[in-house]
Design an enzyme around this catalytic site. Sequence first.
Site, PDB file in Angstrom:
ATOM      1  N   PRO A   1       0.834  -1.206   0.000  1.00  0.00           N
ATOM      2  CA  PRO A   1       0.000   0.000   0.000  1.00  0.00           C
ATOM      3  C   PRO A   1       0.865   1.251   0.000  1.00  0.00           C
ATOM      4  O   PRO A   1       1.525   1.566   0.981  1.00  0.00           O
ATOM      5  CB  PRO A   1      -0.806  -0.128   1.300  1.00  0.00           C
TER       6      PRO A   1
ATOM      7  N   VAL B   1       2.010   5.149  -0.024  1.00  0.00           N
ATOM      8  CA  VAL B   1       1.678   6.499   0.412  1.00  0.00           C
ATOM      9  C   VAL B   1       2.799   7.401  -0.089  1.00  0.00           C
ATOM     10  O   VAL B   1       3.979   7.057   0.048  1.00  0.00           O
ATOM     11  CB  VAL B   1       1.572   6.605   1.943  1.00  0.00           C
TER      12      VAL B   1
ATOM     13  N   ASP C   1       5.963   2.138   1.976  1.00  0.00           N
ATOM     14  CA  ASP C   1       5.053   1.017   2.206  1.00  0.00           C
ATOM     15  C   ASP C   1       4.364   1.225   3.548  1.00  0.00           C
ATOM     16  O   ASP C   1       4.996   1.137   4.603  1.00  0.00           O
ATOM     17  CB  ASP C   1       5.853  -0.290   2.189  1.00  0.00           C
ATOM     18  N   HIS C   2       3.051   1.487   3.516  1.00  0.00           N
ATOM     19  CA  HIS C   2       2.328   1.836   4.735  1.00  0.00           C
ATOM     20  C   HIS C   2       2.106   0.629   5.658  1.00  0.00           C
ATOM     21  O   HIS C   2       1.583   0.785   6.767  1.00  0.00           O
ATOM     22  CB  HIS C   2       0.974   2.477   4.390  1.00  0.00           C
ATOM     23  N   ARG C   3       2.486  -0.563   5.227  1.00  0.00           N
ATOM     24  CA  ARG C   3       2.376  -1.704   6.132  1.00  0.00           C
ATOM     25  C   ARG C   3       3.396  -1.616   7.259  1.00  0.00           C
ATOM     26  O   ARG C   3       3.134  -2.078   8.378  1.00  0.00           O
ATOM     27  CB  ARG C   3       2.595  -3.019   5.358  1.00  0.00           C
TER      28      ARG C   3
END
Length: 478
Positions: free
Chosen positions: A272, A274, A448-450
Site C-alpha cells: 500500500p 503512500v 510502504d504503509h504496512r
Amino acid sequence: MTAVEQRFREFKMPDVGEGLTEAEILKWFVAPGDTVTDGQVVCEVETAKAAVELPIPFDGVVHELRFDEGSTVDVGTPIISVDTDPGAGEAAPQAAPAAEKPAAEKPAAAAEPEEKEGRQANLVGYGAAPASTKRRPRKPLPGGQRSAPAPSAGASAPQEPAPAPARPEPAPAPELNGSGRTARPLAKPPVRKLAKDLGIDLETVTPSGADGIITREDVHAAAEAVQAARETPVAAPSAAVTAVAGRERRVPVKGVRKATAQAMVHSAFTAPHVTEFVTVDVTRTMKLVADLKQDPELSGLRVNPLLLVAKALLVAIRRNPDINATWDEDNQEIVYKDYVNLGIAAATPRGLIVPNIKDADAKTLPELASALGELVSTAREGKTTPAAMSGGTITITNVGVFGIDAGTPIINPGESAILAFGAVKLQPWVHKGEVKPRQVTTLALSFDHRLVDGELGSKVLADVAAVLERPKRLITWA
C-alpha cells in the site's frame, strides 16, 4: 557418454541471475568453424535483470550455433556445440561401431535398423541434424535427393561410403531446402539488424552476395518493394489494413522491460503506497556542489546535486533507521536492516534498472561519488550485472534530469521506500523576509504503509529536505 558426445560438447544456457528461467541472445561473438578456448566469451545475453557475457567452459572448434540473435532461450537449453577434438576428422555415425565392416559384407536386412534409428554424424559447421526416420544425405546432389537403398546388399553397398571430402571445407556450401533456398538465410549481424529495423523477413529476400549471403543492398531492395506494394492501389478493405500496419510497431515485451513491468505491477498491488511531497530551497546545496567540483579531493569524480541528495538520504536513514526495512510476507515479519544498499534508478535503452551501491552508509563523500559515477557509467553501457541489482534496501529516482518537478514513484520490490528528486529551478522564494529568486526543488517520498506509518515517512522526508536546505547539517547531524 558416447565417444561422439564426449567430442561434441554442448554449452547450455546458464542461470546467470537469481532463479531466472530464460534469456535472450543479443549477440554472438563466434561463428561455426571458429576456435574457442576455455573462458572465452562467445555471446552476450540479456536476462530479466541485465545484459551478461557468457564464457565457454572448454576448448575446441565451434560446431553449431543453436539459436539466432534475438532468440529467447530457456535456462538449461543447449545454445552452442563445440568439437573438442577437431583433429580427429569426420565423426562416425553414433549408431555404428568404431570398426565397422564394409557395407558389402552385411546383408541388406542388417543395414535397415541403422537407417531407422536416424542417428548420424555431423560435419563441422553444418549443425546438428533434426531427428528423422532415415539418414539425410550429407550434401545435396545436383540431380536431387539420394536414391533409396536397393533391396539387395550388392546394390546398396555403393551408397554407404561417406562422400568426399572427408573433412569439411572452411566455408561449406549452405544447406538447401526443397525450394532451392537456404534453410536459414545467410546474413551478417549488421544486415540482420537492418532487416529487423525495416521490418523485413530475411526468408523473403533474394541474396545477391557470394555463397548466397544477403547484403544490405538486398534488404534495401526488399524494403523498397514492400513500400511500392503498399503504395499500389488495391481494394478498399486491404488498403485500410495496409495503412494501419504501416503506422504501427509491435515489439515483444521481454528481458529487462518485461521484468520491470511485472515487478511494478506486483509492487503497486501488494504494497500500500503512500506518497508525500515537500518543496525546498536548495540554493545553498547548489553552491556547495559548485565548491566541491573545485575540491582537489574530488578531482575526476562525478559531483552533482544527486550526490548530495544521496548523502542527505543516508543521514536521514541514520536518524530514522526503521525506514530501512522490508516486509516478509511469508513469515509475517518486518526485517530491519543495519546496512544501506542505496539503489539508483537508471533509464537504459533496454528499460529501467535499479543497481545499488553496497554499504553506501559506510562510505565517505569521495567514495560515494566514485561509486555513483561507476554505477551510472556501467548502466549506460548496458554492463550492469545481476549482482549489482540485488539486495537493495532503499532507492532514489532522479526525475529532475528529464525536467520533471515531482511524481509518485513506485517502490522497488523488496524495499520500503523510494525518494524522487525533482528538477532544480530558479523560482521566487521568500528568503529572510523578502521575495528573491532561489534554486528550488520538490522531493517526493513513497513508502510502504504496512511497515512505515505517516510519522516515520514524514520525519525521513523532512530530514532530507532540512539537509538540502542547510547542507552544513551533513556535518552537525553526522
